[in-house]
Design a protein around this motif. Structure first.
Motif, PDB file in Angstrom:
ATOM      1  N   TRP A   4      44.319  84.021 -81.321  1.00  0.00           N
ATOM      2  CA  TRP A   4      43.860  85.371 -81.645  1.00  0.00           C
ATOM      3  C   TRP A   4      44.393  86.402 -80.660  1.00  0.00           C
ATOM      4  O   TRP A   4      44.306  87.598 -80.907  1.00  0.00           O
ATOM      5  CB  TRP A   4      42.337  85.409 -81.686  1.00  0.00           C
ATOM      6  N   ASP A   6      47.655  85.996 -79.000  1.00  0.00           N
ATOM      7  CA  ASP A   6      48.967  85.486 -78.595  1.00  0.00           C
ATOM      8  C   ASP A   6      50.062  86.539 -78.420  1.00  0.00           C
ATOM      9  O   ASP A   6      51.089  86.253 -77.835  1.00  0.00           O
ATOM     10  CB  ASP A   6      49.432  84.376 -79.529  1.00  0.00           C
ATOM     11  N   ASP A  29      47.067  89.757 -82.209  1.00  0.00           N
ATOM     12  CA  ASP A  29      47.878  88.671 -82.766  1.00  0.00           C
ATOM     13  C   ASP A  29      48.866  89.153 -83.833  1.00  0.00           C
ATOM     14  O   ASP A  29      49.265  88.400 -84.695  1.00  0.00           O
ATOM     15  CB  ASP A  29      46.977  87.585 -83.347  1.00  0.00           C
TER      16      ASP A  29
END
Length: 145
Positions: A4, A6, A29
């Motif tokens: 969530w 990244d 994300d």
């Protein structure tokens, strides 16, 4: 990859509770932004909560269905209070969260007289939410499109 948070993280609130540091941050994300929590004994090495994201985006059609970010947290006695920015891809609002169940139930929530018709579409590799009402308002003004 695939988490969530990244793509990006952004810190907004760090407090020392007398024993350790607590951080609230938002993670992105490429589709949504949500709020996470981490703690640290030294303010340098952080342990993320296994419950992350601790504030998730709302259900489709809610006021924060696209973004929940920029948390600011104040602790008073044993109660935590958080103000954060939410957005539903049509309008941004300020949200409030608390660890006090009594306080949370005492708050009134705003109601929208006219429910929004929002559809979720996949555009290449990202998800977009479209407010059908606002789309139908601008389409007559477009020509040759």
């Amino acid at each position: 990859t695939g988490s969530w948070e990244d793509v990006a993280v952004d810190i907004h609130s760090v407090n020392f509770n007398g024993s350790y540091y607590e951080m609230w941050y938002d993670g992105f994300d490429l589709i949504n932004t949500q709020i996470g929590y981490a703690s640290s004994t030294d303010g340098i090495n952080w342990i993320k909560s296994s419950e992350n994201p601790v504030v998730k985006i709302g259900d489709l059609g809610s006021w924060d269905t696209w973004i929940a970010r920029i948390p600011v947290v104040v602790q008073q006695d044993s109660i935590y209070r958080m103000w954060y920015y939410g957005h539903n891809n049509a309008r941004g609002c300020i949200g409030y969260a608390t660890t006090s169940a009594d306080e949370a139930m005492a708050w009134d929530t705003a109601t929208i007289n006219k429910p929004h018709k929002i559809i979720k579409v996949q555009v290449f590799n990202r998800t977009e939410f479209i407010n059908v009402d606002s789309l139908s308002e601008i389409l007559p003004g477009l020509s040759g499109t």
